[in-house]
Write a protein that holds these residues in place. Structure first.
Motif, mmCIF file in Angstrom:
data_model
loop_
_atom_site.group_PDB
_atom_site.id
_atom_site.type_symbol
_atom_site.label_atom_id
_atom_site.label_comp_id
_atom_site.label_asym_id
_atom_site.label_seq_id
_atom_site.Cartn_x
_atom_site.Cartn_y
_atom_site.Cartn_z
ATOM 1 N N ILE A 109 0.858 -1.179 0.000
ATOM 2 C CA ILE A 109 0.000 0.000 0.000
ATOM 3 C C ILE A 109 0.894 1.229 0.000
ATOM 4 O O ILE A 109 1.872 1.297 0.760
ATOM 5 N N HIS A 110 0.591 2.156 -0.892
ATOM 6 C CA HIS A 110 1.391 3.373 -1.034
ATOM 7 C C HIS A 110 0.498 4.592 -0.804
ATOM 8 O O HIS A 110 -0.630 4.644 -1.314
ATOM 9 N N PRO A 111 0.983 5.575 -0.038
ATOM 10 C CA PRO A 111 0.145 6.728 0.307
ATOM 11 C C PRO A 111 0.093 7.800 -0.773
ATOM 12 O O PRO A 111 0.470 8.958 -0.564
ATOM 13 N N ARG A 170 -5.034 11.998 7.354
ATOM 14 C CA ARG A 170 -6.271 11.726 6.620
ATOM 15 C C ARG A 170 -6.082 10.527 5.678
ATOM 16 O O ARG A 170 -6.961 9.677 5.557
ATOM 17 N N VAL A 171 -4.925 10.468 5.035
ATOM 18 C CA VAL A 171 -4.645 9.342 4.143
ATOM 19 C C VAL A 171 -4.484 8.050 4.931
ATOM 20 O O VAL A 171 -4.964 6.987 4.514
ATOM 21 N N LEU A 172 -3.809 8.113 6.077
ATOM 22 C CA LEU A 172 -3.566 6.900 6.859
ATOM 23 C C LEU A 172 -4.868 6.241 7.301
ATOM 24 O O LEU A 172 -4.981 5.009 7.297
ATOM 25 N N ALA A 173 -5.859 7.044 7.645
ATOM 26 C CA ALA A 173 -7.159 6.478 8.022
ATOM 27 C C ALA A 173 -7.744 5.674 6.862
ATOM 28 O O ALA A 173 -8.334 4.603 7.073
ATOM 29 N N GLU A 174 -7.565 6.165 5.636
ATOM 30 C CA GLU A 174 -8.043 5.433 4.466
ATOM 31 C C GLU A 174 -7.182 4.198 4.188
ATOM 32 O O GLU A 174 -7.698 3.170 3.738
ATOM 33 N N GLU A 175 -5.876 4.289 4.437
ATOM 34 C CA GLU A 175 -5.013 3.115 4.284
ATOM 35 C C GLU A 175 -5.512 1.964 5.148
ATOM 36 O O GLU A 175 -5.591 0.812 4.699
ATOM 37 N N HIS A 176 -5.834 2.280 6.402
ATOM 38 C CA HIS A 176 -6.282 1.239 7.331
ATOM 39 C C HIS A 176 -7.584 0.594 6.879
ATOM 40 O O HIS A 176 -7.820 -0.591 7.129
ATOM 41 N N ARG A 177 -8.434 1.353 6.212
ATOM 42 C CA ARG A 177 -9.681 0.811 5.680
ATOM 43 C C ARG A 177 -9.447 0.027 4.394
ATOM 44 O O ARG A 177 -10.039 -1.042 4.167
ATOM 45 N N LEU A 178 -8.544 0.546 3.544
ATOM 46 C CA LEU A 178 -8.407 0.038 2.185
ATOM 47 C C LEU A 178 -7.587 -1.245 2.086
ATOM 48 O O LEU A 178 -7.913 -2.123 1.271
ATOM 49 N N TYR A 179 -6.526 -1.362 2.882
ATOM 50 C CA TYR A 179 -5.640 -2.516 2.715
ATOM 51 C C TYR A 179 -6.386 -3.838 2.912
ATOM 52 O O TYR A 179 -6.237 -4.772 2.105
ATOM 53 N N PRO A 180 -7.221 -3.976 3.941
ATOM 54 C CA PRO A 180 -7.992 -5.219 4.061
ATOM 55 C C PRO A 180 -8.909 -5.482 2.868
ATOM 56 O O PRO A 180 -9.138 -6.641 2.508
ATOM 57 N N VAL A 181 -9.420 -4.429 2.258
ATOM 58 C CA VAL A 181 -10.272 -4.590 1.068
ATOM 59 C C VAL A 181 -9.457 -5.180 -0.076
ATOM 60 O O VAL A 181 -9.870 -6.145 -0.738
ATOM 61 N N GLY A 182 -8.274 -4.606 -0.320
ATOM 62 C CA GLY A 182 -7.437 -5.102 -1.403
ATOM 63 C C GLY A 182 -6.969 -6.525 -1.187
ATOM 64 O O GLY A 182 -6.977 -7.341 -2.118
#
Length: 207
Positions: A109-111, A170-182
């Motif tokens: 995952i890249h920010p 703000r991006v890190l909060a989305e990283e935490h949500r997105l990585y499990p999705v991917g």
């Protein structure tokens, strides 16, 4: 069949924590079978151990070159019968042979919204460019840094007065949500790497 996942870390592993939490769901298609760090003092090792996940340390400083380190890392992954690898703040550049061995089975995952703002300091790059949208990308790992085909992305607004810290949070909060999705998409076979392209359940997306 539930995929066995290894997470590679170098520090606290905040994205690792989000993956661990997601895989606790009974219907999640993957389980964390191993956390490996190239640093014995990585705080994420304690987090993983507290969650009952096996951990290992492969200290890069104990090897004469990157190839020898990667060989030791590969032996650790093989010993735990790993299916998929997730990089989560892993601060080592892997050899081309290692990456090719795990082609289509290793995620990062890249920010930033790749292909924009590759490499270091992506938030500073985004602010300097004056963009109004920023975000993060889960992608397959290929030998070229931050160049693997996209699996999934999330966007956040760049707000007036933002600095690196506020935008990064703000991006890190989305990283935490997105990585499990991917990870779930790959573990279920909903996204796979073919050549240089991600294929989504029968349709191709540009790499």
């Amino acid at each position: 069949m539930t995929a066995r996942v290894a997470i590679l870390i170098s520090g606290r592993g905040s994205n690792m924590r989000s993956l661990i939490e997601a895989t606790r769901a009974p219907d999640y298609p993957a389980r964390i079978a191993l956390v490996v760090s190239n640093r014995a003092d990585a705080a994420g090792l304690d987090t993983a151990a507290a969650a009952g996940i096996p951990t290992a340390v492969v200290e890069h400083r104990g090897f004469p070159d990157r190839a020898a380190f990667d060989e030791a890392l590969a032996r650790e992954l093989d010993a735990h019968e790993i299916d998929l690898v997730c990089l989560a703040g892993f601060m080592r550049i892997l050899t081309e042979s290692f990456v090719e061995h795990w082609r289509g089975r290793m995620l990062n995952i890249h920010p930033s919204l790749l292909p924009a703002f590759k490499g270091l300091h992506p938030h500073a790059q985004a602010l300097a460019a004056g963009v109004d949208r920023h975000g993060c990308t889960v992608h397959f790992v290929v030998p070229e840094l931050d160049s693997g085909p996209t699996i999934v992305q999330a966007t956040v607004p760049v707000l007036p007065g933002d600095d690196e810290a506020s935008l990064a949070a703000r991006v890190l909060a989305e990283e935490h949500r997105l990585y499990p999705v991917g990870l779930a998409m790959v573990a279920r076979g909903e996204a796979r790497l073919e050549g240089g392209t991600t294929v989504f359940a029968g349709k191709a997306a540009a790499g």
